[in-house]
Design a protein around this motif. Structure first.
Motif, PDB file in Angstrom:
ATOM      1  N   GLN A   1     -14.640  58.412  36.660  1.00  0.00           N
ATOM      2  CA  GLN A   1     -15.086  57.339  35.327  1.00  0.00           C
ATOM      3  C   GLN A   1     -15.311  56.244  37.173  1.00  0.00           C
ATOM      4  N   ASP A   2     -16.362  55.479  36.892  1.00  0.00           N
ATOM      5  CA  ASP A   2     -16.206  54.381  38.539  1.00  0.00           C
ATOM      6  C   ASP A   2     -16.055  53.666  38.237  1.00  0.00           C
ATOM      7  N   PHE A   3     -15.171  53.190  37.231  1.00  0.00           N
ATOM      8  CA  PHE A   3     -14.459  51.835  37.607  1.00  0.00           C
ATOM      9  C   PHE A   3     -13.208  51.689  38.451  1.00  0.00           C
ATOM     10  N   GLY A   4     -12.660  53.298  39.227  1.00  0.00           N
ATOM     11  CA  GLY A   4     -11.308  53.478  40.156  1.00  0.00           C
ATOM     12  C   GLY A   4     -11.557  53.895  40.942  1.00  0.00           C
ATOM     13  N   PHE A   5     -10.847  54.316  41.735  1.00  0.00           N
ATOM     14  CA  PHE A   5     -10.965  55.170  43.290  1.00  0.00           C
ATOM     15  C   PHE A   5     -10.234  56.912  42.666  1.00  0.00           C
TER      16      PHE A   5
ATOM     17  N   ARG B   1     -16.727  51.620  48.756  1.00  0.00           N
ATOM     18  CA  ARG B   1     -16.612  50.231  48.012  1.00  0.00           C
ATOM     19  C   ARG B   1     -15.933  49.831  47.423  1.00  0.00           C
ATOM     20  N   PHE B   2     -14.427  49.946  47.054  1.00  0.00           N
ATOM     21  CA  PHE B   2     -13.044  49.523  46.956  1.00  0.00           C
ATOM     22  C   PHE B   2     -12.058  49.576  48.270  1.00  0.00           C
ATOM     23  N   THR B   3     -12.692  50.537  48.893  1.00  0.00           N
ATOM     24  CA  THR B   3     -11.603  50.270  50.938  1.00  0.00           C
ATOM     25  C   THR B   3     -12.378  50.248  51.380  1.00  0.00           C
ATOM     26  N   GLY B   4     -13.710  49.558  51.542  1.00  0.00           N
ATOM     27  CA  GLY B   4     -14.384  49.651  52.599  1.00  0.00           C
ATOM     28  C   GLY B   4     -14.673  51.080  53.925  1.00  0.00           C
TER      29      GLY B   4
ATOM     30  N   GLY C   1      -0.678  45.540  39.621  1.00  0.00           N
ATOM     31  CA  GLY C   1      -0.859  44.662  40.730  1.00  0.00           C
ATOM     32  C   GLY C   1      -0.308  44.439  42.116  1.00  0.00           C
ATOM     33  N   VAL C   2      -0.829  45.482  42.464  1.00  0.00           N
ATOM     34  CA  VAL C   2      -0.580  45.886  43.629  1.00  0.00           C
ATOM     35  C   VAL C   2      -0.834  45.410  44.132  1.00  0.00           C
ATOM     36  N   HIS C   3      -0.826  44.618  45.774  1.00  0.00           N
ATOM     37  CA  HIS C   3      -1.816  44.198  46.967  1.00  0.00           C
ATOM     38  C   HIS C   3      -2.037  45.662  47.668  1.00  0.00           C
ATOM     39  N   LEU C   4      -2.770  46.197  47.154  1.00  0.00           N
ATOM     40  CA  LEU C   4      -2.920  47.875  47.910  1.00  0.00           C
ATOM     41  C   LEU C   4      -3.396  47.589  49.072  1.00  0.00           C
ATOM     42  N   LEU C   5      -5.213  47.387  49.339  1.00  0.00           N
ATOM     43  CA  LEU C   5      -5.461  46.940  50.568  1.00  0.00           C
ATOM     44  C   LEU C   5      -6.129  45.535  51.735  1.00  0.00           C
ATOM     45  N   SER C   6      -5.343  45.097  50.209  1.00  0.00           N
ATOM     46  CA  SER C   6      -5.306  43.571  51.206  1.00  0.00           C
ATOM     47  C   SER C   6      -4.628  42.233  50.297  1.00  0.00           C
TER      48      SER C   6
END
Length: 880
Positions: free
Chosen positions: A29-33, A52-55, A96-101
């Motif tokens: 499903q498209d609400f996550g990766f 779309r989520f990570t660039g 609530g993880v600052h996964l990418l930024s």
């Protein structure tokens, strides 16, 4: 995976819905990766929406270390969480993880699928953080105050709707056939109620039910969203990614169409699993797209675990009450028939009692080809055929059906009268039954739409089955079925079967059982007699063979053999006269003295407590003291007119009976120049057979001997005696000692190409009888055995096998309280050839590990028989 199950090529048709690979669809499903990572932390696959989520595009990531996407701190956190996974179906969730930024947080799920670590991420929810424990505690208060199972169902759907905000929350319970019923519902005003509607088993296929057990929550955020593909779809082995435990796993196109036909835009489900089985589902529907945050989904999963336990407890409580009532009726019924002597047919007299235990509209007893019935039953002429059907269906177990006509078509003829059956087999051959019948209940089932209203058509994926488009209540009239038999009733019927069988065995099969027991006892007695006779024959043979070594003439030989046989006979008589009871030690010595020296009896003084020797030790002591008296009369104190013998015994601190033999006043004693058979019996019998001690000192003034008898071989009598005892209880040992005595013997030597058969070999001889073991020892040594290690028990044999290098073994089957069979596996594992020696008959069953070619030499054996058997065993091992 076959090509027909490839998610890209699989085509759903009218026959294969239950095999659609819904866990291998290759999309999310498209609400996550999603990112699939190898165990050395290289990126194997990503979802095509990862940019779309990570660039970063899939090409930027695939094949590279995970560090190109995540920083070292995040990777270390993921590693530590990965170690916390407890099973293949476990997952770790981090909120609530600052996964990418630093400016955006994600909720992360981590699990293992095959050879991949699966990382799934979705933006954190905007709502305030949810504490799963606090949320469940707040929900559980009201639930615990409910009184019945139905109240628990109703309150749970209300609570779920309150915390999730879905338009409709249903509790859906599965039936045994896979179909299900909405047993409770909470819904928004203006919606049509589904409570009470039934759904066919095909609405939730088998593979979907299996996933509901493994993955307890399932979210579908938007049925109109376009699925996102996994890149690449297949790994280098052409396998798609298994998404069974994925939180983002996309939805089967068939199920999407099903939800759209219902007008549902989003759904969420929570599994209710009891005893490892899918009992039901909380099905949440919303009529606009809706996604619960991962944190809220985690809280509701915890709620599902808690409510599963609560439902299980309520259902178990209700079943326990029903079982207690049935048990009370059962005990009352068993008490009645125990006071009588009923046959199978007589059980029909208890029809009312039995129908109280298992409620039914009719009851019949089928016994010996005839039937007695009460209430609503099939026609009498149809009962023989029904009994034959039960012979095939029941397989000696309780059998039940609430639709007899479906499994036994002839029952359609009377299904308007009788539709359900529960049968209890109460004998084996011929098979007799108690039969309980229930009448047909014509009832109406309200389905959520017509279950058969499905159409096949050609779509993009070829021929496919479309879900029904209408879910309006559709009523079906069901005929040919009775009220179902409950789990408590089936359990009560099994308990009833066991009790009736016990009573009938007691009353109607007692004669047959006694005949079987008598036959078994007769066979056992014959086998034991055979064993005893063979041992006795072996004993006599050894006595004759070994006694000739010290004989100087035929008359002397006759006298020696006769004396030893008579010693055993006297011991045997003393035992059997007293019915195998313990016998007085003084009586053993007195009997030998009186038998051998007659008038010199007053020159033997016996003193000691009243020791009663066990039957197992009696003949050993009889032989020892026979030899002591004989030697004294020939060479010692009793050989002239002045000497005497003092024999006394006491109990030492360790509980041993210590017997001291002292001679005085006779001729000067000289140590014998050669070791004869009598000396061997004196010095080795008690240590070998009884585990005691023996010591002989040839002092010039007179021979002295000390014997120690272990506590297990005797007991203290009720009174003490001094002097030579009067006749009383004696001990048995003749049966156990029923064995041979080796002295010197001339053997006919058998040789092999390299000399003597056993030349240089170490032999293990397991024999609990000292006389037989001494005879066999000399036989084996005469055929070249380097050493013969003798063991009287399995434990002693094991010690020898552990300490010494053994090349061949000879095992006596019967070692008194045990057999030599436990040694077989050890010998086989070590490649040591062996033969058995036995006094039993032909029917002895050897351990399977001994192999089909194992040989048993029967007592009394000849030299030739034993050596040939050993030769064959050694040759078989060499040729193996």
């Amino acid at each position: 995976m076959t090509s027909s199950e490839d998610p890209k090529t699989f085509s759903v048709d009218l026959t294969n819905c239950d095999r659609e690979p819904i866990h291998l669809l290759g999309t999310i499903q498209d609400f996550g990766f999603i990112v699939a990572i190898s165990f050395d932390w290289l990126i194997q696959r990503v979802s095509s929406n990862v940019e779309r989520f990570t660039g970063k595009s899939p090409d930027d990531l695939l094949g590279n270390p995970l560090g190109v996407l995540l920083n070292d701190a995040i990777i270390r956190m993921l590693r530590s969480r990965l170690h916390m996974l407890s099973s293949a179906d476990a997952s770790e969730r981090i909120f609530g993880v600052h996964l990418l930024s630093a400016d955006k947080t994600f909720d992360v799920s981590l699990h293992v699928s095959g050879q991949s670590i699966i990382l799934e991420a979705e933006p954190s929810g905007e709502s305030q953080s949810v504490s799963p424990g606090a949320l469940v505690r707040s929900m559980s208060g009201r639930l615990q105050r409910t009184q019945s199972a139905q109240e628990l169902f109703d309150e749970s759907v209300r609570q779920l709707r309150g915390v999730t905000g879905f338009d409709r929350v249903m509790l859906y319970r599965f039936n045994e056939d896979g179909a299900g019923t909405v047993v409770s519902e909470a819904l928004r005003n203006g919606l049509e109620a589904f409570k009470g509607l039934n759904y066919p088993a095909t609405d939730i296929p088998v593979q979907a039910r299996a996933l509901y057990i493994r993955n307890r929550v399932r979210t579908i955020a938007d049925v109109d969203a376009t699925p996102v593909s996994i890149d690449p779809l297949h790994d280098p082995n052409s396998m798609p990614l298994d998404l069974s435990m994925s939180v983002l796993r996309s939805v089967s196109p068939i199920h999407i169409e099903y939800l759209k036909n219902m007008g549902v835009s989003a759904s969420y489900s929570i599994s209710v699993v009891i005893d490892g089985r899918l009992w039901g589902l909380f099905a949440l529907h919303h009529y606009a797209p809706r996604r619960l945050s991962m944190e809220m989904r985690d809280a509701t999963e915890l709620f599902g675990l808690m409510i599963s336990l609560m439902i299980e407890g309520r259902l178990a409580s209700e079943q326990r009450k029903a079982e207690e009532n049935a048990r009370e009726l059962h005990d009352r019924f068993v008490g009645k028939i125990m006071s009588l002597t009923p046959s199978v047919a007589d059980l029909s007299d208890f029809a009312n009692d039995l129908r109280d235990i298992i409620p039914a509209d009719g009851f019949a007893v089928w016994a010996n080809g005839s039937v007695k019935g009460y209430g609503k039953t099939p026609p009498v002429e149809d009962m023989p055929a029904l009994a034959r059907f039960l012979n095939r269906a029941a397989a000696n177990r309780v059998y039940s059906s609430d639709e007899l006509g479906a499994v036994y078509p002839p029952a359609r003829a009377y299904e308007g009268h009788v539709a359900g059956i529960l049968s209890i087999p109460i004998s084996r051959s011929p098979r007799d039954y108690l039969m309980f019948f229930r009448e047909e209940i014509v009832h109406t089932v309200t389905w959520a739409g017509n279950p058969q209203d499905k159409q096949a058509g050609n779509g993009a994926d070829g021929l496919r089955l479309s879900p029904r488009k209408s879910f309006e209540a559709w009523k079906e009239t069901v005929r040919g079925r009775s009220r179902s038999w409950t789990a408590a009733e089936k359990k009560a019927s099994e308990a009833l079967r066991v009790s009736i069988l016990e009573v009938l065995v007691r009353f109607t099969e007692e004669t047959s059982r006694q005949q079987v027991i008598a036959q078994q006892q007769q066979e056992l007695l014959i086998a034991e007699l055979n064993h005893r006779v063979r041992n006795i024959l072996a004993l006599i043979r050894a006595l004759v063979t070994q006694s000739k070594a010290t004989a100087t003439s035929v008359d002397d030989f006759s006298r020696i053999v006769s004396g030893r046989i008579q010693a055993l006979a006297r011991a045997h008589n003393q035992i059997t006269d007293e019915k195998y009871a313990p016998q007085s030690l003084s009586e053993i010595i007195q009997t030998e003295v009186e038998a051998y020296i007659g008038g010199k009896v007053e020159r033997v003084e016996l003193t000691g407590v009243n020791v009663l020797v066990s039957p197992q030790a009696f003949s050993i002591l009889a032989l020892v003291f026979h030899e002591m008296v004989t030697n004294s009369a020939k060479y010692g104190s009793l050989s002239d007119s002045t000497g005497r013998v003092l024999v006394g015994w006491t109990i030492d601190n360790q509980g041993f009976c210590v017997i001291r033999w002292r001679e005085e006043g006779g001729p000067a004693v000289q140590r014998p120049s050669r070791r004869g058979f009598g000396s061997t019996i004196i010095e080795r019998s008690i240590p070998h057979d009884l585990g005691g001690e023996a010591e002989v000192n040839y002092k010039l003034a007179g021979l002295e001997a000390r014997f120690a008898i272990p506590p297990r071989a005797f007991e203290i009598g009720p009174e003490h005696r001094n002097g030579i005892g009067t006749q009383g209880d004696q001990t048995q040992a003749a049966a156990r000692t029923g064995g041979q005595m080796p002295g010197t013997r001339e053997w006919t030597l058998m040789t092999s190409d390299n000399g003597l058969l056993l030349d240089g070999m170490n032999v293990l001889l397991v024999e609990d009888n000292i006389i037989i073991s001494m005879d066999a020892e000399q036989l084996l040594e005469s055929h070249g055995a380097k050493t013969v290690a003798i063991a009287a028990s399995v434990s002693e044999a094991r010690r020898i096998l552990n300490d010494d290098a053994i090349h061949v073994a000879m095992l006596d089957v019967n070692l008194g309280a045990e057999t030599s069979f436990p040694l077989v596996q050890i010998l086989v594992d070590r490649g040591i050839p062996f033969v058995f020696v036995t006094g039993y008959g032909e029917k002895i069953e050897f351990p399977e590990a001994a192999g089909p070619n194992v040989e048993a030499v029967k007592k009394p054996f000849s030299e030739e028989e034993l050596i040939k058997a050993l030769t064959r065993a050694i040759e078989r091992k060499r040729n193996a």
